[in-house]
Design an enzyme around this catalytic site. Structure first.
Site, PDB file in Angstrom:
ATOM      1  N   GLY A  14     -19.683  21.889   2.936  1.00  0.00           N
ATOM      2  CA  GLY A  14     -18.439  22.014   2.188  1.00  0.00           C
ATOM      3  C   GLY A  14     -17.780  23.370   2.412  1.00  0.00           C
ATOM      4  N   ILE A  16     -17.356  26.087   0.348  1.00  0.00           N
ATOM      5  CA  ILE A  16     -18.183  27.223  -0.072  1.00  0.00           C
ATOM      6  C   ILE A  16     -19.486  27.238   0.713  1.00  0.00           C
ATOM      7  CG2 ILE A  16     -19.474  28.234  -1.992  1.00  0.00           C
ATOM      8  CD1 ILE A  16     -17.318  27.114  -3.861  1.00  0.00           C
ATOM      9  N   GLU A  39     -22.149  13.153   6.365  1.00  0.00           N
ATOM     10  CA  GLU A  39     -22.685  13.097   7.729  1.00  0.00           C
ATOM     11  C   GLU A  39     -21.794  13.815   8.742  1.00  0.00           C
ATOM     12  OE1 GLU A  39     -24.011   9.730  11.036  1.00  0.00           O
ATOM     13  OE2 GLU A  39     -22.444   9.312   9.555  1.00  0.00           O
ATOM     14  N   LYS A 133     -13.628  25.039 -14.774  1.00  0.00           N
ATOM     15  CA  LYS A 133     -13.374  23.760 -15.451  1.00  0.00           C
ATOM     16  C   LYS A 133     -14.487  23.390 -16.427  1.00  0.00           C
ATOM     17  CE  LYS A 133     -10.421  22.180 -11.721  1.00  0.00           C
ATOM     18  NZ  LYS A 133     -10.345  23.537 -11.130  1.00  0.00           N
ATOM     19  N   LYS A 145     -20.440  19.860 -15.248  1.00  0.00           N
ATOM     20  CA  LYS A 145     -20.809  21.209 -14.797  1.00  0.00           C
ATOM     21  C   LYS A 145     -21.266  22.079 -15.977  1.00  0.00           C
ATOM     22  CE  LYS A 145     -20.021  22.557 -10.904  1.00  0.00           C
ATOM     23  NZ  LYS A 145     -20.881  22.631  -9.699  1.00  0.00           N
TER      24      LYS A 145
END
Length: 343
Positions: A14, A16, A39, A133, A145
């Site tokens: 990703g 980050i 993948e 968030k 989260k």
């Protein structure tokens, strides 16, 4: 810091995760383990790193999910992991508002399972990448989260714990996958009107290079159980960002239509960095703060919450999962969402 260490990164392909990979590799670790469910991005990352021809570090590419406890336990039992960066997550608020069980499974249950494994196999440092968030969440994504934040902080208080658990919180990543600036540029390229949710909407932004730098620096002094907040500056107007993006490609703002579409399910008009019962303390670094946040739920109660969530996921009961999150997280109040009825 990373020299001769073994580092595992979840969500390695990703935005980050990829930045972390390059940053860690520059520190010449002994081994780096790159775990991701995507993948093609994982393949692309492997090709890029092969092209760079890094021969100082052993690199293991792993296609799989943090929710696969057998896989995670295998990786941690076969490697003495010094640092685990947990960046894997579902992050798009409107999508997780449509598919709450996927967010619960990965962001909450997956994080719990990963942290439990890290504790079991004595990972030295576990860094959880959170989000603004999670502050007074208005969406399922934010709530998942926040629950993960609470669990990791509670886990750090186990007397026999030898793993340093650290939570880091920050806002939106500039130019990340799915963020507004790439969207605006794509719309301009196609000669389409720019779309914003609300003319007064604002968000906090930070560059991925800054995040990676601050995460790395924080490892020098962060203590187990601490939640760190990075300096985010002032919130930025999405409408102003749209106008700036227009000008950056050589167009005039008055020649481009900017339409408002309305806040999406789960979205706030303005994001927040702290709850009313939270405060910050300065650290040795001017852009890193420690968040003083009361932890009102102990590990026993949290484990019961996770059992309820696991049961809801097992029978695909979306309503039960969201109700469980709302019962466990008193600051979770839905906005622009069908789940407002459960508040």
């Amino acid at each position: 810091m990373f020299k001769n260490k073994c580092v595992l990164i979840t969500g390695a392909a990703g935005t980050i995760g990829t930045a972390l990979v390059h940053h860690v590799l520059a520190g010449q670790p002994k081994k780096i383990i790159l775990l991701d469910t995507a993948e093609t991005p994982l393949y692309d990352l492997e090709q890029a790193l092969n092209y760079e021809n890094n021969e100082l570090t052993a690199i293991q590419y792993v296609l799989g999910s943090i929710t696969n406890t057998i896989l995670v336990d295998k990786l941690l039992s076969e490697n003495t992991v010094d640092i685990l960066f947990h960046a894997a997550a579902y992050k798009h608020v409107p999508i997780i508002e449509k598919y709450p069980l996927e967010g619960v499974h990965v962001n909450s249950i997956g994080t719990k399972q990963l942290a439990d494994s890290a504790l079991k196999f004595k990972v030295k440092t576990f860094v959880f990448i959170s989000t603004d968030k999670a502050v007074n969440p208005s969406s399922v994504m934010g709530a998942t989260k926040l629950l993960a934040e609470n669990y990791i902080r509670a886990l750090s208080k186990i007397p026999s714990n030898t793993t340093r658990f650290v939570v880091v919180r920050f806002g939106n990543i500039i130019d990340s996958n799915g963020s507004v600036i790439p969207l605006f540029k794509a719309q301009l390229k196609q000669n389409k009107a720019l779309t914003i949710t609300h003319k007064k909407a604002s968000r906090y932004f930070i560059s991925v290079s800054k995040v990676v730098s601050l995460v790395s620096i924080s490892l020098d002094f962060a203590r187990s159980g601490e939640m760190l907040l990075f300096e985010m500056g002032n919130a930025q107007s999405i409408y102003d960002i749209a106008k700036t993006t227009v000008e950056s490609v050589g167009l005039k703002v008055e020649d481009v239509s900017i339409k408002t579409t309305g806040l999406r399910p789960g979205e706030k008009l303005h994001e927040e960095l702290l709850r009313s019962d939270e405060s910050i303390e300065t650290t040795v670094h001017p852009e890193i703060y420690v968040v003083n946040s009361p932890l009102k739920t102990d590990l026993t109660l949290l484990n019961n919450v996770f059992k309820q969530l696991e049961n809801a996921v097992a029978i695909y009961d979306t309503k039960a999962a969201v109700k469980t999150l709302k019962t466990a997280l008193k600051t979770y109040k839905s906005k622009n969402s069908e789940y407002s009825a459960l508040d």
